[in-house]
Scaffold this active site. Sequence first.
Site, PDB file in Angstrom:
ATOM      1  N   MET A  72       2.967  37.760   8.251  1.00 20.95           N
ATOM      2  CA  MET A  72       4.149  38.541   7.880  1.00 20.95           C
ATOM      3  C   MET A  72       4.459  38.331   6.394  1.00 20.95           C
ATOM      4  O   MET A  72       5.574  38.603   5.945  1.00 20.95           O
ATOM      5  CB  MET A  72       5.341  38.151   8.752  1.00 20.95           C
ATOM      6  CG  MET A  72       5.074  38.460  10.232  1.00 20.95           C
ATOM      7  SD  MET A  72       6.554  38.679  11.222  1.00 20.95           S
ATOM      8  CE  MET A  72       7.270  37.060  11.104  1.00 20.95           C
ATOM      9  N   GLY A  73       3.470  37.829   5.633  1.00 19.59           N
ATOM     10  CA  GLY A  73       3.664  37.673   4.193  1.00 19.59           C
ATOM     11  C   GLY A  73       4.456  36.429   3.847  1.00 19.59           C
ATOM     12  O   GLY A  73       4.562  35.511   4.647  1.00 19.59           O
ATOM     13  N   LEU A 101       3.514  34.179   1.671  1.00 16.22           N
ATOM     14  CA  LEU A 101       2.403  33.256   1.936  1.00 16.22           C
ATOM     15  C   LEU A 101       2.668  31.851   1.423  1.00 16.22           C
ATOM     16  O   LEU A 101       3.247  31.660   0.354  1.00 16.22           O
ATOM     17  CB  LEU A 101       1.122  33.797   1.299  1.00 16.22           C
ATOM     18  CG  LEU A 101       0.669  35.182   1.771  1.00 16.22           C
ATOM     19  CD1 LEU A 101      -0.676  35.527   1.130  1.00 16.22           C
ATOM     20  CD2 LEU A 101       0.577  35.257   3.293  1.00 16.22           C
ATOM     21  N   GLU A 144       0.825  27.531   1.969  1.00 14.38           N
ATOM     22  CA  GLU A 144      -0.463  26.856   2.194  1.00 14.38           C
ATOM     23  C   GLU A 144      -0.927  26.953   3.652  1.00 14.38           C
ATOM     24  O   GLU A 144      -2.128  26.868   3.916  1.00 14.38           O
ATOM     25  CB  GLU A 144      -0.378  25.388   1.771  1.00 14.38           C
ATOM     26  CG  GLU A 144      -0.438  25.179   0.260  1.00 14.38           C
ATOM     27  CD  GLU A 144      -1.766  25.630  -0.370  1.00 14.38           C
ATOM     28  OE1 GLU A 144      -2.828  25.382   0.222  1.00 14.38           O
ATOM     29  OE2 GLU A 144      -1.716  26.237  -1.453  1.00 14.38           O
ATOM     30  N   GLY A 145      -0.002  27.099   4.588  1.00 14.04           N
ATOM     31  CA  GLY A 145      -0.393  27.267   6.003  1.00 14.04           C
ATOM     32  C   GLY A 145      -1.203  28.546   6.172  1.00 14.04           C
ATOM     33  O   GLY A 145      -2.281  28.545   6.778  1.00 14.04           O
ATOM     34  N   HIS A 146      -0.693  29.647   5.605  1.00 17.78           N
ATOM     35  CA  HIS A 146      -1.441  30.909   5.660  1.00 17.78           C
ATOM     36  C   HIS A 146      -2.779  30.759   4.930  1.00 17.78           C
ATOM     37  O   HIS A 146      -3.807  31.279   5.383  1.00 17.78           O
ATOM     38  CB  HIS A 146      -0.660  32.034   4.965  1.00 17.78           C
ATOM     39  CG  HIS A 146       0.679  32.340   5.587  1.00 17.78           C
ATOM     40  ND1 HIS A 146       1.867  32.063   4.952  1.00 17.78           N
ATOM     41  CD2 HIS A 146       1.004  32.913   6.773  1.00 17.78           C
ATOM     42  CE1 HIS A 146       2.872  32.467   5.726  1.00 17.78           C
ATOM     43  NE2 HIS A 146       2.379  32.974   6.836  1.00 17.78           N
ATOM     44  N   LYS A 184       0.699  26.118  14.628  1.00 21.38           N
ATOM     45  CA  LYS A 184       2.161  25.962  14.536  1.00 21.38           C
ATOM     46  C   LYS A 184       2.883  26.845  15.548  1.00 21.38           C
ATOM     47  O   LYS A 184       3.889  26.447  16.118  1.00 21.38           O
ATOM     48  CB  LYS A 184       2.624  26.313  13.129  1.00 21.38           C
ATOM     49  CG  LYS A 184       4.106  26.543  13.052  1.00 21.38           C
ATOM     50  CD  LYS A 184       4.694  26.046  11.797  1.00 21.38           C
ATOM     51  CE  LYS A 184       6.187  26.184  11.839  1.00 21.38           C
ATOM     52  NZ  LYS A 184       6.606  27.560  12.109  1.00 21.38           N
ATOM     53  N   SER A 197       6.699  26.679   6.632  1.00 25.92           N
ATOM     54  CA  SER A 197       7.199  27.900   7.274  1.00 25.92           C
ATOM     55  C   SER A 197       7.910  28.735   6.218  1.00 25.92           C
ATOM     56  O   SER A 197       8.560  28.184   5.320  1.00 25.92           O
ATOM     57  CB  SER A 197       8.183  27.539   8.391  1.00 25.92           C
ATOM     58  OG  SER A 197       8.941  28.678   8.759  1.00 25.92           O
TER      59      SER A 197
END
Length: 281
Positions: free
Chosen positions: A28-29, A31, A33-35, A149, A185
């Site tokens: 969902m953008g 962004l 580091e998780g993405h 997550k 998040s």
Amino acid sequence: MIAVTTIAALREVLAPTRGGRIGVVPTMGNLHEGHLDLVRAARAECDTVVMTIFVNPTQFEDAADLERYPRTVEHDLALAEANGVDVVFLPGVEEMYPDGFATTVSVDGAITEVLEGAVRGRAHFDGVATVVAKLLLAVLADVAYFGAKDAQQVVVVTRMVADLGIPTRIAVVPTARDADGLALSSRNARLTAEERARALAVPRALAAIADASTRERDAAALLAIGRATLAGLDVEYLEIVDPDALTTLTTLEGAALVVVAVRVGATRLIDNVTIPRRSDP
Ligand code: AMP
């Protein structure tokens, strides 16, 4: 990197790449580091990496939450390009839900009724399953990368893909955390410094439960340890469940998933940790 906004243009761009392996990272953008961990996993395994960026209105049960959801397209495109994304699919709401749109993909049963389904309502996972089905069919990737997550989302999407025969493998990437342990998040940006300090009880509670699970197998006793760590926070749920069926466990025998959702001020945070099956001595 190529950015496209329609499914037709996406198909055209991907057509010549079909001989190689295609990976897709739905987001969902906004962004972080998780993405980017998902992108790196895709980059390591695939010839072509597609990212989708779409803030899906149908999975938000709270209009204010949808309104406030951070939208940072320029920043996202720069990060996607710097991390080796080949194609970004950025549809508008009218591309995903054109006039007359009338189909809902609804995954039945306990896996959508409990936890996030209980708190956010039936429409949440209907929204997730419908948009993910549509995105996966638009890309027809070999592999789709999701974050651990959102553990329940992974269970629901895995069920949906199997049930509909969508020919895309679901790969799960471990949760990326800040140095202090808080799971990354897009919603963390809304925390004040004081709220963030309180939110650290979430990873601490999960770690305390995981640590105690090496000597304690009773779920109620483990949950009491977690609740003590979370004292003072508004806890929506803290549960120990079967990692696949999401049913409540009373004793830890095989692997277990500890899931938690809290509200800190106006921000809702979820996190989880998997406790591996303990090998008997
Ligand atoms: P979102 O943009 O929040 O919908 O997330 C897009 C994808 O990134 C989902 O598969 C999430 O599970 C994943 N994701 C979000 N936060 C993290 C994180 N901290 N670590 C790993 N994956 C994540």
